[in-house]
Design a protein around this motif. Structure first.
Motif, PDB file in Angstrom:
ATOM      1  N   THR A 193       0.824  -1.209   0.000  1.00  0.00           N
ATOM      2  CA  THR A 193       0.000   0.000   0.000  1.00  0.00           C
ATOM      3  C   THR A 193       0.858   1.259   0.000  1.00  0.00           C
ATOM      4  O   THR A 193       0.545   2.248  -0.672  1.00  0.00           O
ATOM      5  CB  THR A 193      -0.930   0.015   1.226  1.00  0.00           C
ATOM      6  OG1 THR A 193      -1.841  -1.081   1.140  1.00  0.00           O
ATOM      7  CG2 THR A 193      -1.724   1.312   1.287  1.00  0.00           C
ATOM      8  N   ILE A 194       1.963   1.217   0.727  1.00  0.00           N
ATOM      9  CA  ILE A 194       2.827   2.395   0.867  1.00  0.00           C
ATOM     10  C   ILE A 194       3.793   2.541  -0.307  1.00  0.00           C
ATOM     11  O   ILE A 194       3.960   3.639  -0.850  1.00  0.00           O
ATOM     12  CB  ILE A 194       3.624   2.322   2.186  1.00  0.00           C
ATOM     13  CG1 ILE A 194       2.663   2.350   3.382  1.00  0.00           C
ATOM     14  CG2 ILE A 194       4.614   3.476   2.282  1.00  0.00           C
ATOM     15  CD1 ILE A 194       3.332   2.085   4.716  1.00  0.00           C
ATOM     16  N   PHE A 195       4.388   1.427  -0.738  1.00  0.00           N
ATOM     17  CA  PHE A 195       5.517   1.522  -1.665  1.00  0.00           C
ATOM     18  C   PHE A 195       5.244   1.048  -3.095  1.00  0.00           C
ATOM     19  O   PHE A 195       6.022   1.379  -3.993  1.00  0.00           O
ATOM     20  CB  PHE A 195       6.702   0.718  -1.110  1.00  0.00           C
ATOM     21  CG  PHE A 195       7.214   1.224   0.204  1.00  0.00           C
ATOM     22  CD1 PHE A 195       7.923   2.424   0.284  1.00  0.00           C
ATOM     23  CD2 PHE A 195       6.976   0.520   1.380  1.00  0.00           C
ATOM     24  CE1 PHE A 195       8.395   2.896   1.491  1.00  0.00           C
ATOM     25  CE2 PHE A 195       7.440   0.994   2.600  1.00  0.00           C
ATOM     26  CZ  PHE A 195       8.153   2.181   2.654  1.00  0.00           C
ATOM     27  N   VAL A 196       4.177   0.285  -3.318  1.00  0.00           N
ATOM     28  CA  VAL A 196       3.996  -0.323  -4.645  1.00  0.00           C
ATOM     29  C   VAL A 196       2.699   0.110  -5.319  1.00  0.00           C
ATOM     30  O   VAL A 196       2.704   0.606  -6.453  1.00  0.00           O
ATOM     31  CB  VAL A 196       4.047  -1.866  -4.548  1.00  0.00           C
ATOM     32  CG1 VAL A 196       3.827  -2.494  -5.933  1.00  0.00           C
ATOM     33  CG2 VAL A 196       5.388  -2.321  -3.970  1.00  0.00           C
ATOM     34  N   TRP A 197       1.577  -0.080  -4.665  1.00  0.00           N
ATOM     35  CA  TRP A 197       0.291   0.157  -5.316  1.00  0.00           C
ATOM     36  C   TRP A 197       0.034   1.586  -5.766  1.00  0.00           C
ATOM     37  O   TRP A 197      -0.673   1.780  -6.766  1.00  0.00           O
ATOM     38  CB  TRP A 197      -0.843  -0.327  -4.409  1.00  0.00           C
ATOM     39  CG  TRP A 197      -0.859  -1.820  -4.263  1.00  0.00           C
ATOM     40  CD1 TRP A 197      -0.260  -2.741  -5.080  1.00  0.00           C
ATOM     41  CD2 TRP A 197      -1.497  -2.567  -3.227  1.00  0.00           C
ATOM     42  NE1 TRP A 197      -0.489  -4.013  -4.624  1.00  0.00           N
ATOM     43  CE2 TRP A 197      -1.246  -3.941  -3.476  1.00  0.00           C
ATOM     44  CE3 TRP A 197      -2.262  -2.224  -2.111  1.00  0.00           C
ATOM     45  CZ2 TRP A 197      -1.725  -4.959  -2.658  1.00  0.00           C
ATOM     46  CZ3 TRP A 197      -2.747  -3.240  -1.291  1.00  0.00           C
ATOM     47  CH2 TRP A 197      -2.488  -4.587  -1.563  1.00  0.00           C
ATOM     48  N   PRO A 198       0.583   2.602  -5.113  1.00  0.00           N
ATOM     49  CA  PRO A 198       0.395   3.951  -5.657  1.00  0.00           C
ATOM     50  C   PRO A 198       0.908   4.088  -7.088  1.00  0.00           C
ATOM     51  O   PRO A 198       0.431   4.932  -7.849  1.00  0.00           O
ATOM     52  CB  PRO A 198       1.193   4.833  -4.692  1.00  0.00           C
ATOM     53  CG  PRO A 198       1.134   4.093  -3.393  1.00  0.00           C
ATOM     54  CD  PRO A 198       1.235   2.649  -3.777  1.00  0.00           C
ATOM     55  N   GLU A 199       1.857   3.238  -7.465  1.00  0.00           N
ATOM     56  CA  GLU A 199       2.398   3.255  -8.839  1.00  0.00           C
ATOM     57  C   GLU A 199       1.637   2.273  -9.727  1.00  0.00           C
ATOM     58  O   GLU A 199       1.184   2.620 -10.809  1.00  0.00           O
ATOM     59  CB  GLU A 199       3.884   2.870  -8.817  1.00  0.00           C
ATOM     60  CG  GLU A 199       4.775   3.899  -8.157  1.00  0.00           C
ATOM     61  CD  GLU A 199       5.110   5.051  -9.095  1.00  0.00           C
ATOM     62  OE1 GLU A 199       4.981   4.881 -10.316  1.00  0.00           O
ATOM     63  OE2 GLU A 199       5.497   6.114  -8.584  1.00  0.00           O
ATOM     64  N   THR A 200       1.519   1.002  -9.283  1.00  0.00           N
ATOM     65  CA  THR A 200       0.957  -0.044 -10.139  1.00  0.00           C
ATOM     66  C   THR A 200      -0.566   0.010 -10.237  1.00  0.00           C
ATOM     67  O   THR A 200      -1.147  -0.552 -11.170  1.00  0.00           O
ATOM     68  CB  THR A 200       1.378  -1.428  -9.623  1.00  0.00           C
ATOM     69  OG1 THR A 200       0.914  -1.597  -8.267  1.00  0.00           O
ATOM     70  CG2 THR A 200       2.893  -1.582  -9.655  1.00  0.00           C
ATOM     71  N   ALA A 201      -1.215   0.636  -9.269  1.00  0.00           N
ATOM     72  CA  ALA A 201      -2.682   0.722  -9.283  1.00  0.00           C
ATOM     73  C   ALA A 201      -3.143   2.168  -9.224  1.00  0.00           C
ATOM     74  O   ALA A 201      -4.176   2.483  -8.624  1.00  0.00           O
ATOM     75  CB  ALA A 201      -3.260  -0.074  -8.115  1.00  0.00           C
ATOM     76  N   ALA A 202      -2.400   3.034  -9.861  1.00  0.00           N
ATOM     77  CA  ALA A 202      -2.761   4.444  -9.899  1.00  0.00           C
ATOM     78  C   ALA A 202      -4.032   4.643 -10.731  1.00  0.00           C
ATOM     79  O   ALA A 202      -4.257   3.927 -11.714  1.00  0.00           O
ATOM     80  CB  ALA A 202      -1.615   5.254 -10.506  1.00  0.00           C
ATOM     81  N   PRO A 203      -4.885   5.590 -10.353  1.00  0.00           N
ATOM     82  CA  PRO A 203      -6.118   5.847 -11.111  1.00  0.00           C
ATOM     83  C   PRO A 203      -5.811   6.137 -12.578  1.00  0.00           C
ATOM     84  O   PRO A 203      -4.878   6.880 -12.901  1.00  0.00           O
ATOM     85  CB  PRO A 203      -6.695   7.079 -10.410  1.00  0.00           C
ATOM     86  CG  PRO A 203      -6.172   6.997  -9.010  1.00  0.00           C
ATOM     87  CD  PRO A 203      -4.789   6.428  -9.140  1.00  0.00           C
ATOM     88  N   GLY A 204      -6.582   5.504 -13.469  1.00  0.00           N
ATOM     89  CA  GLY A 204      -6.434   5.737 -14.888  1.00  0.00           C
ATOM     90  C   GLY A 204      -5.317   4.977 -15.552  1.00  0.00           C
ATOM     91  O   GLY A 204      -5.030   5.203 -16.740  1.00  0.00           O
ATOM     92  N   ASN A 205      -4.666   4.041 -14.854  1.00  0.00           N
ATOM     93  CA  ASN A 205      -3.569   3.302 -15.487  1.00  0.00           C
ATOM     94  C   ASN A 205      -4.101   2.416 -16.609  1.00  0.00           C
ATOM     95  O   ASN A 205      -5.279   2.062 -16.650  1.00  0.00           O
ATOM     96  CB  ASN A 205      -2.780   2.495 -14.451  1.00  0.00           C
ATOM     97  CG  ASN A 205      -3.505   1.250 -13.999  1.00  0.00           C
ATOM     98  OD1 ASN A 205      -3.583   0.248 -14.689  1.00  0.00           O
ATOM     99  ND2 ASN A 205      -4.069   1.331 -12.802  1.00  0.00           N
ATOM    100  N   GLU A 206      -3.223   2.022 -17.498  1.00  0.00           N
ATOM    101  CA  GLU A 206      -3.634   1.344 -18.738  1.00  0.00           C
ATOM    102  C   GLU A 206      -4.168  -0.061 -18.529  1.00  0.00           C
ATOM    103  O   GLU A 206      -4.722  -0.670 -19.446  1.00  0.00           O
ATOM    104  CB  GLU A 206      -2.453   1.281 -19.712  1.00  0.00           C
ATOM    105  CG  GLU A 206      -1.248   0.512 -19.190  1.00  0.00           C
ATOM    106  CD  GLU A 206      -0.094   0.514 -20.181  1.00  0.00           C
ATOM    107  OE1 GLU A 206      -0.338   0.153 -21.347  1.00  0.00           O
ATOM    108  OE2 GLU A 206       1.028   0.895 -19.792  1.00  0.00           O
ATOM    109  N   TYR A 207      -4.011  -0.622 -17.327  1.00  0.00           N
ATOM    110  CA  TYR A 207      -4.468  -1.984 -17.094  1.00  0.00           C
ATOM    111  C   TYR A 207      -5.762  -2.053 -16.283  1.00  0.00           C
ATOM    112  O   TYR A 207      -6.254  -3.131 -15.978  1.00  0.00           O
ATOM    113  CB  TYR A 207      -3.365  -2.793 -16.393  1.00  0.00           C
ATOM    114  CG  TYR A 207      -2.093  -2.842 -17.207  1.00  0.00           C
ATOM    115  CD1 TYR A 207      -2.041  -3.556 -18.397  1.00  0.00           C
ATOM    116  CD2 TYR A 207      -0.964  -2.140 -16.803  1.00  0.00           C
ATOM    117  CE1 TYR A 207      -0.894  -3.584 -19.166  1.00  0.00           C
ATOM    118  CE2 TYR A 207       0.200  -2.157 -17.565  1.00  0.00           C
ATOM    119  CZ  TYR A 207       0.231  -2.884 -18.748  1.00  0.00           C
ATOM    120  OH  TYR A 207       1.367  -2.900 -19.506  1.00  0.00           O
ATOM    121  N   GLY A 208      -6.286  -0.913 -15.898  1.00  0.00           N
ATOM    122  CA  GLY A 208      -7.580  -0.880 -15.234  1.00  0.00           C
ATOM    123  C   GLY A 208      -7.575  -1.227 -13.766  1.00  0.00           C
ATOM    124  O   GLY A 208      -8.640  -1.414 -13.169  1.00  0.00           O
TER     125      GLY A 208
END
Length: 320
Positions: free
Chosen positions: A49-64
């Motif tokens: 939650t702190i170090f990874v998901w802000p990047e990989t699950a950012a709003p509007g990312n290409e993978y949904g």
């Protein structure tokens, strides 16, 4: 798989099998070791939650993966995992020296059906939402391909019936072995199969090109252990495998689209068939359960409906 899926390379199905067995293996690790369960479902998610998901699950990312639904589903699944761990292991000593367990409290036994119902309701809302998109010929929404149709309404109704047929939660017990599993004897095979058909149809309808993994593999990963490894613990298996999978997807969002894609055929007939099966199964279960309640004069909020079945008796005998 004919009408349902089309994979460009058969090696993707080998990867699919690896995913299935990996989910089952990590579920067993989290099930049989308290500290492994805490690490998997508390420590690892905090780090991600702190170090990874802000990047990989950012709003509007290409993978949904940055949609509200993915974030809500992630934390509701993890809440279920941690809540069940608490139900299994939390205890305290009273003023009189007596040891009390959380699972002895009736209010605590309301948590499993509540979190289950919430998770089903989230998916029901999504099915209705996809219908509201009006994509009658298919289209991309939030970076995921989907198609609207009567199947969304059919499966939404199936999900509502699935919620209404949840029963026997006051009969939940904790197994006497070292793993202290959360056992729900009244959740027999009939409800599990109805749920599986509904949930597969939901993933096929709403997360179509990911459904080979988040539908087929994920459901088998909790259903196989329920029938062959630890009977009666389906909800615990379901919560943990769902938590493991969604954490993986939030971390490696390109997996199902780029690394090992197994897309659906995008055939409207397939959507209709899987949703029809889900509606038929859940409708039949609801009718059977209603008749059983009426015939035996049972209270669906308090009584265990399947206590007279061999499936119920077997689970209870194995875990008392």
């Amino acid at each position: 798989m004919g009408i349902l899926y089309q994979a460009a390379d058969m090696s993707y199905w080998v990867i699919w099998l690896f995913v299935l067995f990996a989910l089952m293996a990590f579920n067993e690790l989290g099930r049989t070791s308290l500290w492994a369960g805490i690490a998997l479902f508390a420590v690892v998610p905090v780090f991600l939650t702190i170090f990874v998901w802000p990047e990989t699950a950012a709003p509007g990312n290409e993978y949904g993966t940055g949609t509200w639904f993915n974030w809500v589903k992630t934390y509701s699944a993890l809440a279920g995992c941690l809540g069940f761990i608490a139900l299994r292991f939390v205890k305290w000593r009273g003023k009189d020296g007596t040891v009390h367990h959380l699972y002895e409290k009736k209010w605590a036994l309301c948590f499993p059906p509540l979190i289950l119902a919430v998770n089903i309701a989230e998916a029901v809302l999504r099915d209705f939402q996809v219908f509201s998109f009006g994509l009658w010929s298919g289209g991309v929404v939030e970076n995921l391909w989907t198609i609207s149709g009567p199947w969304n309404i059919m499966n939404g109704i199936a999900g509502i019936l699935n919620i209404l047929t949840i029963c026997g939660w006051f009969g939940i017990i904790i197994s006497k072995d070292s793993s202290k599993d959360m056992i729900w004897p009244d959740m027999i095979w009939a409800w599990i199969i109805a749920y599986d058909l509904w949930n597969f149809a939901y993933t096929y309808n709403c997360i179509s090109d990911h459904s080979a993994y988040c539908g087929l593999a994920l459901l088998l990963a909790c259903t196989i252990p329920t029938f062959f490894i630890k009977r009666g613990a389906w909800l615990q298996h379901r919560a943990q495998t769902l938590g493991l999978w969604i954490m993986f997807v939030m971390t490696v969002p390109q997996f199902a689209d780029v690394l090992a894609p197994i897309p659906t055929t995008h055939n409207p007939a397939a959507f209709f068939i899987v949703s029809l099966l889900a509606l038929a199964a859940n409708g039949a279960l609801a009718v059977y359960q209603f008749n059983k309640i009426r015939k035996n004069r049972l209270n669906p909020l308090k009584d265990e409906l399947y206590a007279d079945t061999e499936a119920y008796k077997r689970v209870l005998k194995e875990n008392e």
